[in-house]
Scaffold this motif. Structure first.
Motif, PDB file in Angstrom:
ATOM      1  N   ALA A  19      48.332  37.576  40.852  1.00 30.25           N
ATOM      2  CA  ALA A  19      47.828  38.260  42.046  1.00 30.25           C
ATOM      3  C   ALA A  19      48.827  38.181  43.190  1.00 30.25           C
ATOM      4  O   ALA A  19      49.052  39.163  43.908  1.00 30.25           O
ATOM      5  CB  ALA A  19      46.482  37.662  42.460  1.00 30.25           C
ATOM      6  N   LEU A  22      51.752  40.500  42.509  1.00 28.08           N
ATOM      7  CA  LEU A  22      51.374  41.916  42.575  1.00 28.08           C
ATOM      8  C   LEU A  22      50.882  42.333  43.957  1.00 28.08           C
ATOM      9  O   LEU A  22      50.539  43.503  44.167  1.00 28.08           O
ATOM     10  CB  LEU A  22      50.276  42.201  41.540  1.00 28.08           C
ATOM     11  CG  LEU A  22      50.705  42.064  40.076  1.00 28.08           C
ATOM     12  CD1 LEU A  22      49.480  41.968  39.169  1.00 28.08           C
ATOM     13  CD2 LEU A  22      51.601  43.236  39.662  1.00 28.08           C
ATOM     14  N   LEU A  24      48.095  41.308  45.426  1.00 23.93           N
ATOM     15  CA  LEU A  24      46.644  41.528  45.371  1.00 23.93           C
ATOM     16  C   LEU A  24      45.839  40.299  45.767  1.00 23.93           C
ATOM     17  O   LEU A  24      44.602  40.346  45.734  1.00 23.93           O
ATOM     18  CB  LEU A  24      46.233  41.946  43.950  1.00 23.93           C
ATOM     19  CG  LEU A  24      46.794  43.257  43.425  1.00 23.93           C
ATOM     20  CD1 LEU A  24      46.412  43.445  41.964  1.00 23.93           C
ATOM     21  CD2 LEU A  24      46.290  44.433  44.252  1.00 23.93           C
ATOM     22  N   LEU A  74      44.750  43.108  36.668  1.00 23.86           N
ATOM     23  CA  LEU A  74      45.417  43.048  37.974  1.00 23.86           C
ATOM     24  C   LEU A  74      46.741  43.805  37.935  1.00 23.86           C
ATOM     25  O   LEU A  74      47.107  44.489  38.901  1.00 23.86           O
ATOM     26  CB  LEU A  74      45.647  41.598  38.386  1.00 23.86           C
ATOM     27  CG  LEU A  74      44.396  40.760  38.675  1.00 23.86           C
ATOM     28  CD1 LEU A  74      44.795  39.325  38.999  1.00 23.86           C
ATOM     29  CD2 LEU A  74      43.577  41.363  39.805  1.00 23.86           C
ATOM     30  N   ASP A  75      47.456  43.680  36.832  1.00 21.12           N
ATOM     31  CA  ASP A  75      48.725  44.388  36.687  1.00 21.12           C
ATOM     32  C   ASP A  75      48.516  45.895  36.795  1.00 21.12           C
ATOM     33  O   ASP A  75      49.286  46.597  37.454  1.00 21.12           O
ATOM     34  CB  ASP A  75      49.352  44.024  35.343  1.00 21.12           C
ATOM     35  CG  ASP A  75      50.828  44.379  35.270  1.00 21.12           C
ATOM     36  OD1 ASP A  75      51.569  44.061  36.215  1.00 21.12           O
ATOM     37  OD2 ASP A  75      51.240  44.977  34.259  1.00 21.12           O
ATOM     38  N   GLN A  77      45.971  47.347  38.346  1.00 16.80           N
ATOM     39  CA  GLN A  77      45.557  47.642  39.712  1.00 16.80           C
ATOM     40  C   GLN A  77      46.739  47.635  40.674  1.00 16.80           C
ATOM     41  O   GLN A  77      46.788  48.428  41.611  1.00 16.80           O
ATOM     42  CB  GLN A  77      44.519  46.603  40.184  1.00 16.80           C
ATOM     43  CG  GLN A  77      43.217  46.611  39.425  1.00 16.80           C
ATOM     44  CD  GLN A  77      42.510  47.948  39.526  1.00 16.80           C
ATOM     45  OE1 GLN A  77      42.190  48.412  40.610  1.00 16.80           O
ATOM     46  NE2 GLN A  77      42.285  48.578  38.385  1.00 16.80           N
ATOM     47  N   GLY A  78      47.672  46.739  40.441  1.00 18.68           N
ATOM     48  CA  GLY A  78      48.802  46.600  41.360  1.00 18.68           C
ATOM     49  C   GLY A  78      50.013  47.424  40.994  1.00 18.68           C
ATOM     50  O   GLY A  78      51.042  47.347  41.664  1.00 18.68           O
ATOM     51  N   GLY A  80      51.993  47.053  38.554  1.00 19.39           N
ATOM     52  CA  GLY A  80      53.076  46.149  38.219  1.00 19.39           C
ATOM     53  C   GLY A  80      53.624  46.362  36.826  1.00 19.39           C
ATOM     54  O   GLY A  80      53.266  47.320  36.131  1.00 19.39           O
TER      55      GLY A  80
END
Length: 201
Positions: A19, A22, A24, A74-75, A77-78, A80
């Protein structure tokens, strides 16, 4: 997003490092949780039947676990590249699996000594788990010099694994026999994401 969280969990730390990397981390609402292999936390079990941290509840209400699944979410979402694509993805997943394997073995050995009643402890079990740790360290010592400045799900997971050894096994002088792994970890541990997620009880 709500994250069921324990500051001592290396798997939570992996999610938190991702997080941070990224951008986040400010979107995560940390929900303190007391995951335990025997005394299971009802607040986590209400969302995740395994009762484990990390567990992520997305803004849309989707419940995600375990740490690798959460990191991949998360990857995405970001925007990344922690997982990569093609051959890079498989390399990263294999490295992450090795780090997770070290963590699982170290956790099982710790539970044997810290959670299981003394009369029921089996030293051969703990020794067998720690032999996995030793084998992973040997591989990591051979491969770490090629990591360079990579920041991906493999290097994050492996760094969390080494950090966990320092946290829970301070008497284990893993650096002595694995100088290349130690040198790589010393540099990686200086990343702001690693500094911000130091484990604590």
């Amino acid at each position: 997003m709500k994250l069921f969280y324990s500051p001592s969990s290396p798997f939570v730390r992996k999610v938190m490092i991702a997080a941070h990397e990224l951008g986040l981390v400010d979107r995560l609402e940390r929900q303190p949780a007391a995951a335990h292999p025997v005394k299971r936390d009802a607040s986590i079990r209400a969302e995740n039947p395994l009762g484990q941290v990390p567990t992520l509840v997305t803004d849309g209400g989707l419940v995600l676990f375990d740490s690798r699944v959460i990191c991949e979410y998360l990857d995405a979402q970001g925007g990344g590249a922690l997982f990569g694509s093609g051959e890079t993805r498989w390399r990263n997943l294999a490295g992450a699996a090795m780090g997770d394997g070290l963590l699982n073995a170290a956790l099982l050995a710790r539970y044997e000594g810290a959670v299981r009643p003394e009369a029921l402890r089996w030293s051969d079990w703990a020794d067998g788990q720690m032999s996995k740790v030793t084998d992973v360290l040997a591989v990591l010592d051979r491969t770490a010099p090629a990591f360079g400045d990579r920041v991906d799900i493999a290097t994050i997971t492996l760094a969390c694994a080494l950090g966990y050894l320092d946290f829970r096994y301070p008497a284990l002088d893993w650096r002595r026999d694995h100088p290349a792994a130690a040198a790589w970890y010393a540099a990686f541990a200086e990343r702001p994401s690693m500094v911000a997620t130091q484990p604590r009880d």
